[in-house]
Design a protein around this motif. Structure first.
Motif, short mmCIF file in Angstrom:
data_model
loop_
_atom_site.label_atom_id
_atom_site.label_comp_id
_atom_site.label_asym_id
_atom_site.label_seq_id
_atom_site.Cartn_x
_atom_site.Cartn_y
_atom_site.Cartn_z
N ASP A 13 0.85 -1.18 0.00
CA ASP A 13 0.00 0.00 0.00
C ASP A 13 0.90 1.24 0.00
O ASP A 13 1.28 1.76 1.04
CB ASP A 13 -0.92 -0.02 1.22
N GLY A 14 1.22 1.74 -1.17
CA GLY A 14 2.14 2.86 -1.32
C GLY A 14 1.63 4.14 -0.70
O GLY A 14 2.41 4.98 -0.26
N LYS A 15 0.31 4.32 -0.64
CA LYS A 15 -0.24 5.56 -0.10
C LYS A 15 0.08 5.69 1.38
O LYS A 15 0.47 6.77 1.84
CB LYS A 15 -1.74 5.63 -0.32
N ASN A 16 -0.07 4.61 2.14
CA ASN A 16 0.25 4.67 3.58
C ASN A 16 1.72 4.98 3.80
O ASN A 16 2.07 5.77 4.66
CB ASN A 16 -0.09 3.34 4.27
N VAL A 17 2.59 4.36 3.02
CA VAL A 17 4.02 4.59 3.14
C VAL A 17 4.34 6.03 2.75
O VAL A 17 5.11 6.72 3.43
CB VAL A 17 4.82 3.59 2.28
#
Length: 77
Positions: A13-17
């Motif tokens: 989940d790139g958005k959380n990172v």
């Protein structure tokens, strides 16, 4: 039952990172700005204190001169 650890820190989940990275960068920037501000204030106060000490030394020297106390007499004691 789902594993909540994977939901929170799932690298897929790139958005959380990306959100976490942005948050940490902003936090570090704020900390750096606060540290710089405190540092500037401390240095300003130290400079002000140095000026006051210089003024005090001058005043003491003037008073000693008015009282007729010679610097060499003071050094001999």
């Amino acid at each position: 039952m789902t594993d909540t650890k994977q939901d929170i820190a799932d690298p897929a989940d790139g958005k959380n990172v990306q959100d976490l990275t942005q948050f940490v960068q902003q936090l570090l920037e704020q900390m750096q700005n606060n540290f710089q501000s405190m540092s500037d204030r401390i240095i300003g106060r130290i400079d002000e204190m140095g000026n006051r000490i210089d003024d005090l030394e001058k005043s003491v020297a003037d008073l000693m001169m008015q009282a007729g106390v010679d610097e060499s007499e003071k050094a001999d004691k």
